[in-house]
Design an enzyme around this catalytic site. Sequence first.
Site, PDB file in Angstrom:
ATOM      1  N   HIS A 168     -11.945   0.566 -25.458  1.00 47.53           N
ATOM      2  CA  HIS A 168     -11.693   0.654 -24.017  1.00 47.53           C
ATOM      3  C   HIS A 168     -12.878   1.301 -23.299  1.00 47.53           C
ATOM      4  O   HIS A 168     -13.369   0.777 -22.289  1.00 47.53           O
ATOM      5  CB  HIS A 168     -10.412   1.455 -23.756  1.00 47.53           C
ATOM      6  CG  HIS A 168     -10.163   1.753 -22.314  1.00 47.53           C
ATOM      7  ND1 HIS A 168      -9.856   0.784 -21.380  1.00 47.53           N
ATOM      8  CD2 HIS A 168     -10.177   2.931 -21.622  1.00 47.53           C
ATOM      9  CE1 HIS A 168      -9.694   1.346 -20.189  1.00 47.53           C
ATOM     10  NE2 HIS A 168      -9.885   2.644 -20.297  1.00 47.53           N
ATOM     11  N   TYR A 228     -13.721   8.459  -7.590  1.00 51.31           N
ATOM     12  CA  TYR A 228     -13.708   9.200  -8.850  1.00 51.31           C
ATOM     13  C   TYR A 228     -14.986   9.974  -9.181  1.00 51.31           C
ATOM     14  O   TYR A 228     -14.962  10.828 -10.083  1.00 51.31           O
ATOM     15  CB  TYR A 228     -13.296   8.283 -10.005  1.00 51.31           C
ATOM     16  CG  TYR A 228     -14.412   7.615 -10.743  1.00 51.31           C
ATOM     17  CD1 TYR A 228     -15.089   6.552 -10.188  1.00 51.31           C
ATOM     18  CD2 TYR A 228     -14.801   8.053 -12.013  1.00 51.31           C
ATOM     19  CE1 TYR A 228     -16.114   5.928 -10.872  1.00 51.31           C
ATOM     20  CE2 TYR A 228     -15.828   7.434 -12.707  1.00 51.31           C
ATOM     21  CZ  TYR A 228     -16.479   6.367 -12.126  1.00 51.31           C
ATOM     22  OH  TYR A 228     -17.493   5.754 -12.804  1.00 51.31           O
ATOM     23  N   LYS A 234      -4.455   7.226  -9.886  1.00 53.75           N
ATOM     24  CA  LYS A 234      -3.608   7.377 -11.072  1.00 53.75           C
ATOM     25  C   LYS A 234      -2.285   8.080 -10.764  1.00 53.75           C
ATOM     26  O   LYS A 234      -1.296   7.853 -11.458  1.00 53.75           O
ATOM     27  CB  LYS A 234      -4.347   8.237 -12.112  1.00 53.75           C
ATOM     28  CG  LYS A 234      -5.611   7.612 -12.649  1.00 53.75           C
ATOM     29  CD  LYS A 234      -5.302   6.591 -13.709  1.00 53.75           C
ATOM     30  CE  LYS A 234      -6.575   6.113 -14.369  1.00 53.75           C
ATOM     31  NZ  LYS A 234      -6.262   5.251 -15.519  1.00 53.75           N
ATOM     32  N   GLU A 283      -2.033   0.443 -17.749  1.00 54.49           N
ATOM     33  CA  GLU A 283      -2.824   0.842 -18.916  1.00 54.49           C
ATOM     34  C   GLU A 283      -1.859   1.058 -20.070  1.00 54.49           C
ATOM     35  O   GLU A 283      -0.916   1.857 -19.953  1.00 54.49           O
ATOM     36  CB  GLU A 283      -3.648   2.105 -18.646  1.00 54.49           C
ATOM     37  CG  GLU A 283      -4.784   1.853 -17.666  1.00 54.49           C
ATOM     38  CD  GLU A 283      -5.824   2.967 -17.607  1.00 54.49           C
ATOM     39  OE1 GLU A 283      -7.004   2.650 -17.410  1.00 54.49           O
ATOM     40  OE2 GLU A 283      -5.452   4.142 -17.747  1.00 54.49           O
ATOM     41  N   THR A 335      -6.034   4.288 -22.509  1.00 54.85           N
ATOM     42  CA  THR A 335      -5.778   2.872 -22.775  1.00 54.85           C
ATOM     43  C   THR A 335      -6.141   2.519 -24.211  1.00 54.85           C
ATOM     44  O   THR A 335      -7.236   2.854 -24.678  1.00 54.85           O
ATOM     45  CB  THR A 335      -6.615   2.009 -21.826  1.00 54.85           C
ATOM     46  OG1 THR A 335      -6.376   2.463 -20.495  1.00 54.85           O
ATOM     47  CG2 THR A 335      -6.263   0.553 -21.947  1.00 54.85           C
TER      48      THR A 335
END
Lengths: 429, 429
Positions: free
Chosen positions: B142, B253, B262, B208, B358
């Site tokens: 990931h 972010y 999130k 996710e 994830t």
Amino acid sequence: MSITANDPSRKTWLEIPGDTDFPIQNIPFGVFLTRDDVITIGTRIGDYAIDLGALHQLGYFEGIPLTDDIFLQDTLNDFISDGKKTWRLVRNRIADIFDAKNTKLKDNEDHRNRVLFTLDEIEMQMPVQVGDYTDFYSSKEHATNIGSMFRDPDNALLPNWLHIPVGYHGRSSSIIPSGIPVHRPQGQTKPAESDAPVFGPSQRVDFELEMAFITTDANHLGEPIPVDEAEDYIFGMVLFNDWSARDIQKWEYVPLGPFLAKNFASSISPWIVTMDALEPFRTASPKPEKELLPYLQYKGDKSFDINLEVFLQPEGGEEQSLSKSNFKYLYWNMSQQLAHHTVNGCPVNSGDMMASGTISGSSEDSFGSMLELTWSGSKPIKLKDGSERKFIEDNDTVIMRGFCQNGNSRIGFGEVRSKLLPVYQPKKK
Amino acid sequence: MSITANDPSRKTWLEIPGDTDFPIQNIPFGVFLTRDDVITIGTRIGDYAIDLGALHQLGYFEGIPLTDDIFLQDTLNDFISDGKKTWRLVRNRIADIFDAKNTKLKDNEDHRNRVLFTLDEIEMQMPVQVGDYTDFYSSKEHATNIGSMFRDPDNALLPNWLHIPVGYHGRSSSIIPSGIPVHRPQGQTKPAESDAPVFGPSQRVDFELEMAFITTDANHLGEPIPVDEAEDYIFGMVLFNDWSARDIQKWEYVPLGPFLAKNFASSISPWIVTMDALEPFRTASPKPEKELLPYLQYKGDKSFDINLEVFLQPEGGEEQSLSKSNFKYLYWNMSQQLAHHTVNGCPVNSGDMMASGTISGSSEDSFGSMLELTWSGSKPIKLKDGSERKFIEDNDTVIMRGFCQNGNSRIGFGEVRSKLLPVYQPKKK
């Protein structure tokens, strides 16, 4: 409902120092352990701690809708859930009980003995169980200093900074009240001269001068809080020292943000000063430099004029001022922070804590961290005992104080004080 | 103490499907609302939910040190605080009560009626009050996919990734059990063609595929947990869908990590499968590619062979498999995650939740997010109804399932299922 507790002419029958942070106009809320080893919710006037659980049992809150055990709890969460109207009724009533003109409690020695404690008879606890803790990054001066040091002085602010009250999630479990010492953290760092990371004690332990606000239950999953309603959900504020390990942070934080560099401890002042008490010190935030999206545009003044000061006390030495700052320097205010935090529907609950981020002013003597004050260690601070500090050393005590002042009228937060202990040594098994 | 509940030859007197995720060898723990509107702690065998509060009141846990109300609570936190020895005693006893050779409960109709529920008579709740939630980023596949898409395919992994089980703090308040729908979040995004950010519904809502573990009280402030003791503090695991808004994430972010992208929702499967039940499926993690610092070096196998699958079900359509992955692909295991999390002295408490990040495999059909499956929207997935998906659309339901299988022996997690609703519409006041 008017905030009669704020009446500046009111005097109390308690004997209190003239320059106290906690006049009868303050009436903060906290949790303490009494001389009888009982945990209770209380308030403070001058140097007296007042047991609200005992006051309630004695009937002094008659007429206010409160459950019997609302103050006989080890956190304020349930009281905070009762909402602003109830906080105000209780605070107004406390002002009335201790008003110089009211002799009911004053003349009842038995009641007085059950309700009043001197500060040396109690031990302050965490005032709330923190459900979730968020740390913002709302000082433009701090963000600019960090950007200048670690990226590019000409482009110190990242592109999103003037559009978003940038924030991130922190760790609730390591938030501790004033007085609890903190061990120097260990962790991975990557020295510039080394190919691989190394493990050991952080060499760059720092404080961050912050304030935090505590919320009540504000919304359900999915539901945003409009910026002009945000203050209805803020119970009060505390001083907040966001302990940081700069070398650990540097190696770990890309791409998902600071983690172990921050979550070993954050220290708070134990008395929550209510937004009602701070009302006379409301002031404007700095003017936005970019057009804000509508959900961040607000009406009126949403900041507060709170003087802040950081002191360092070496082991056996005297305390020394390192920095003076002010909460009003913050570019983003609490209403914007809470509106932003919930604009995606994130639920906010009673006891949640949201910190401001380091509060730096524009002058070098107003920076809110050693990282900035010593410019990443390049300009050490000389202490009165002749020693120097680039960062915090073992057995140093860091103290933060804060207060609002308007003529003779003063509302303060007391202090958050914590000592940095050497690295934790496991007990032999 | 042996885990007799794992005896593969044991059969139950309950009638259960042959291919169930919940044979008598599983015995997970959860919290549910009963047909009488009572909240209780329970377990599940086949398609029966079993009221442990009622079983305890009827004396079936005699001899095990449990408080009277341990199962009559709305979370498992206190039971988890009781520690591993108690969890094991209770799980072994439950296996014994429902063993085909044990007629005590089987032959007592009154008791059976008080203890057993069919699944349509109950409503699953959050199994724990999550004190703190941490999300790791422990799948190399990931992290490599993300790095390849957004940075540089030749240097996809950041320098710290092979040295640190990278993680960050998430939001506890928006973790919800399977079945609760989620609103499409709104927020700031910065389209490539625009100079300024815009506000509106996220256009890139994603799932996710993760798993999370739940801890017990593990340490005090300052005290690290050694990697080879970490499993003593892990109660069990759930499936975890970490809902994400990719466009919001991209703009917000840097530098402090994902926040509003999130914290609008994470969905979990409601039955916590214990580490004891997973013991037969223990397996090795991938071999470390870099020499690890000693605090991350462990002995033995610390991963688990858990098959995972993600399904999408459009409104009114049939569900369709999107991806198959496995928990064992993770580069960093739970013991390393917990040792890392506490190496600086960060306290871990009962009910804390730590998600894996994830879980992607190496093949394209094993990726754990739409971002990877459609390679950032460039390769849409064709659904059976002829429509296409780059990301999740309004009224789509995302379902994740997981199970361990070894010959005829199967231990499963059930599912986490949640529907994405359109943007929240405030009620008129």
